[in-house]
Motif scaffolding. Structure first.
Motif, PDB file in Angstrom:
ATOM      1  N   GLN A 100      25.434 -29.638 -32.083  1.00 25.95           N
ATOM      2  CA  GLN A 100      25.059 -30.173 -30.782  1.00 25.95           C
ATOM      3  C   GLN A 100      24.594 -31.621 -30.892  1.00 25.95           C
ATOM      4  O   GLN A 100      24.945 -32.458 -30.058  1.00 25.95           O
ATOM      5  CB  GLN A 100      23.946 -29.311 -30.152  1.00 25.95           C
ATOM      6  N   LEU A 101      23.811 -31.916 -31.923  1.00 24.23           N
ATOM      7  CA  LEU A 101      23.339 -33.281 -32.126  1.00 24.23           C
ATOM      8  C   LEU A 101      24.494 -34.223 -32.441  1.00 24.23           C
ATOM      9  O   LEU A 101      24.513 -35.374 -31.996  1.00 24.23           O
ATOM     10  CB  LEU A 101      22.284 -33.316 -33.231  1.00 24.23           C
ATOM     11  N   PHE A 102      25.462 -33.731 -33.193  1.00 21.83           N
ATOM     12  CA  PHE A 102      26.646 -34.535 -33.471  1.00 21.83           C
ATOM     13  C   PHE A 102      27.369 -34.882 -32.171  1.00 21.83           C
ATOM     14  O   PHE A 102      27.770 -36.026 -31.962  1.00 21.83           O
ATOM     15  CB  PHE A 102      27.599 -33.797 -34.414  1.00 21.83           C
ATOM     16  N   LEU A 103      27.526 -33.902 -31.301  1.00 15.58           N
ATOM     17  CA  LEU A 103      28.217 -34.146 -30.032  1.00 15.58           C
ATOM     18  C   LEU A 103      27.453 -35.130 -29.149  1.00 15.58           C
ATOM     19  O   LEU A 103      28.054 -35.987 -28.500  1.00 15.58           O
ATOM     20  CB  LEU A 103      28.436 -32.830 -29.285  1.00 15.58           C
ATOM     21  N   ILE A 104      26.136 -35.027 -29.134  1.00 13.49           N
ATOM     22  CA  ILE A 104      25.322 -35.968 -28.360  1.00 13.49           C
ATOM     23  C   ILE A 104      25.516 -37.378 -28.897  1.00 13.49           C
ATOM     24  O   ILE A 104      25.760 -38.322 -28.135  1.00 13.49           O
ATOM     25  CB  ILE A 104      23.832 -35.569 -28.398  1.00 13.49           C
ATOM     26  N   LYS A 105      25.412 -37.535 -30.223  1.00 17.07           N
ATOM     27  CA  LYS A 105      25.575 -38.868 -30.811  1.00 17.07           C
ATOM     28  C   LYS A 105      26.996 -39.391 -30.587  1.00 17.07           C
ATOM     29  O   LYS A 105      27.184 -40.571 -30.286  1.00 17.07           O
ATOM     30  CB  LYS A 105      25.255 -38.855 -32.299  1.00 17.07           C
ATOM     31  N   TYR A 106      27.979 -38.528 -30.718  1.00 14.82           N
ATOM     32  CA  TYR A 106      29.367 -38.940 -30.511  1.00 14.82           C
ATOM     33  C   TYR A 106      29.569 -39.467 -29.090  1.00 14.82           C
ATOM     34  O   TYR A 106      30.162 -40.510 -28.881  1.00 14.82           O
ATOM     35  CB  TYR A 106      30.305 -37.767 -30.794  1.00 14.82           C
ATOM     36  N   HIS A 107      29.032 -38.736 -28.124  1.00 15.03           N
ATOM     37  CA  HIS A 107      29.163 -39.151 -26.730  1.00 15.03           C
ATOM     38  C   HIS A 107      28.420 -40.467 -26.479  1.00 15.03           C
ATOM     39  O   HIS A 107      28.955 -41.382 -25.842  1.00 15.03           O
ATOM     40  CB  HIS A 107      28.647 -38.060 -25.794  1.00 15.03           C
ATOM     41  N   MET A 108      27.206 -40.566 -26.986  1.00 13.23           N
ATOM     42  CA  MET A 108      26.429 -41.785 -26.784  1.00 13.23           C
ATOM     43  C   MET A 108      27.109 -42.985 -27.431  1.00 13.23           C
ATOM     44  O   MET A 108      27.159 -44.066 -26.854  1.00 13.23           O
ATOM     45  CB  MET A 108      25.019 -41.613 -27.346  1.00 13.23           C
ATOM     46  N   THR A 109      27.641 -42.800 -28.626  1.00 11.72           N
ATOM     47  CA  THR A 109      28.333 -43.887 -29.313  1.00 11.72           C
ATOM     48  C   THR A 109      29.553 -44.323 -28.527  1.00 11.72           C
ATOM     49  O   THR A 109      29.825 -45.520 -28.395  1.00 11.72           O
ATOM     50  CB  THR A 109      28.736 -43.453 -30.737  1.00 11.72           C
ATOM     51  N   SER A 110      30.269 -43.373 -27.984  1.00 11.82           N
ATOM     52  CA  SER A 110      31.448 -43.688 -27.177  1.00 11.82           C
ATOM     53  C   SER A 110      31.069 -44.513 -25.954  1.00 11.82           C
ATOM     54  O   SER A 110      31.717 -45.518 -25.645  1.00 11.82           O
ATOM     55  CB  SER A 110      32.133 -42.390 -26.750  1.00 11.82           C
ATOM     56  N   VAL A 111      30.017 -44.122 -25.275  1.00  8.86           N
ATOM     57  CA  VAL A 111      29.567 -44.849 -24.087  1.00  8.86           C
ATOM     58  C   VAL A 111      29.081 -46.248 -24.471  1.00  8.86           C
ATOM     59  O   VAL A 111      29.438 -47.238 -23.823  1.00  8.86           O
ATOM     60  CB  VAL A 111      28.461 -44.059 -23.348  1.00  8.86           C
ATOM     61  N   VAL A 112      28.283 -46.335 -25.530  1.00  9.18           N
ATOM     62  CA  VAL A 112      27.761 -47.636 -25.971  1.00  9.18           C
ATOM     63  C   VAL A 112      28.897 -48.580 -26.339  1.00  9.18           C
ATOM     64  O   VAL A 112      28.914 -49.748 -25.939  1.00  9.18           O
ATOM     65  CB  VAL A 112      26.781 -47.449 -27.139  1.00  9.18           C
ATOM     66  N   GLU A 113      29.865 -48.086 -27.074  1.00  8.95           N
ATOM     67  CA  GLU A 113      30.992 -48.949 -27.472  1.00  8.95           C
ATOM     68  C   GLU A 113      31.833 -49.373 -26.268  1.00  8.95           C
ATOM     69  O   GLU A 113      32.325 -50.495 -26.217  1.00  8.95           O
ATOM     70  CB  GLU A 113      31.862 -48.249 -28.529  1.00  8.95           C
ATOM     71  N   THR A 114      32.001 -48.496 -25.319  1.00  8.32           N
ATOM     72  CA  THR A 114      32.747 -48.841 -24.108  1.00  8.32           C
ATOM     73  C   THR A 114      32.030 -49.947 -23.335  1.00  8.32           C
ATOM     74  O   THR A 114      32.632 -50.935 -22.927  1.00  8.32           O
ATOM     75  CB  THR A 114      32.944 -47.613 -23.206  1.00  8.32           C
ATOM     76  N   ILE A 115      30.742 -49.788 -23.161  1.00  9.80           N
ATOM     77  CA  ILE A 115      29.962 -50.793 -22.436  1.00  9.80           C
ATOM     78  C   ILE A 115      29.936 -52.106 -23.187  1.00  9.80           C
ATOM     79  O   ILE A 115      30.040 -53.179 -22.596  1.00  9.80           O
ATOM     80  CB  ILE A 115      28.531 -50.279 -22.189  1.00  9.80           C
ATOM     81  N   ARG A 116      29.832 -52.042 -24.500  1.00 13.11           N
ATOM     82  CA  ARG A 116      29.798 -53.257 -25.312  1.00 13.11           C
ATOM     83  C   ARG A 116      31.050 -54.086 -25.122  1.00 13.11           C
ATOM     84  O   ARG A 116      31.016 -55.311 -25.178  1.00 13.11           O
ATOM     85  CB  ARG A 116      29.643 -52.880 -26.780  1.00 13.11           C
ATOM     86  N   HIS A 117      32.179 -53.431 -24.883  1.00 11.70           N
ATOM     87  CA  HIS A 117      33.454 -54.145 -24.747  1.00 11.70           C
ATOM     88  C   HIS A 117      33.794 -54.551 -23.320  1.00 11.70           C
ATOM     89  O   HIS A 117      34.857 -55.078 -23.066  1.00 11.70           O
ATOM     90  CB  HIS A 117      34.574 -53.298 -25.356  1.00 11.70           C
ATOM     91  N   LEU A 118      32.889 -54.315 -22.395  1.00 11.37           N
ATOM     92  CA  LEU A 118      33.136 -54.716 -21.006  1.00 11.37           C
ATOM     93  C   LEU A 118      33.010 -56.206 -20.833  1.00 11.37           C
ATOM     94  O   LEU A 118      32.287 -56.895 -21.398  1.00 11.37           O
ATOM     95  CB  LEU A 118      32.166 -54.012 -20.056  1.00 11.37           C
TER      96      LEU A 118
END
Length: 56
Positions: A38-56
């Protein structure tokens, strides 16, 4: 988040996430190995969102 905050505010949130949240997730994974998946999935999702926002 991307539509509500300025670029500067988003940058601050990304820095805070990397400084505080990711280490907390690592500690939780070590302390509560039964929730590792579950923690892996939370971190995976957060990393995905952070990287998406970073590239905006």
């Amino acid at each position: 988040m991307a539509a509500a905050f300025s670029r500067e505010k988003m940058a601050i949130y990304i820095q805070e996430t990397e400084k505080w949240v990711y280490p907390l997730l690592r500690q939780a994974k070590e302390r509560y190995p039964m929730y590792s998946n579950q923690l892996f999935l939370i971190k995976y999702h957060m990393t995905s969102v952070v990287e998406t926002i970073r590239h905006l």
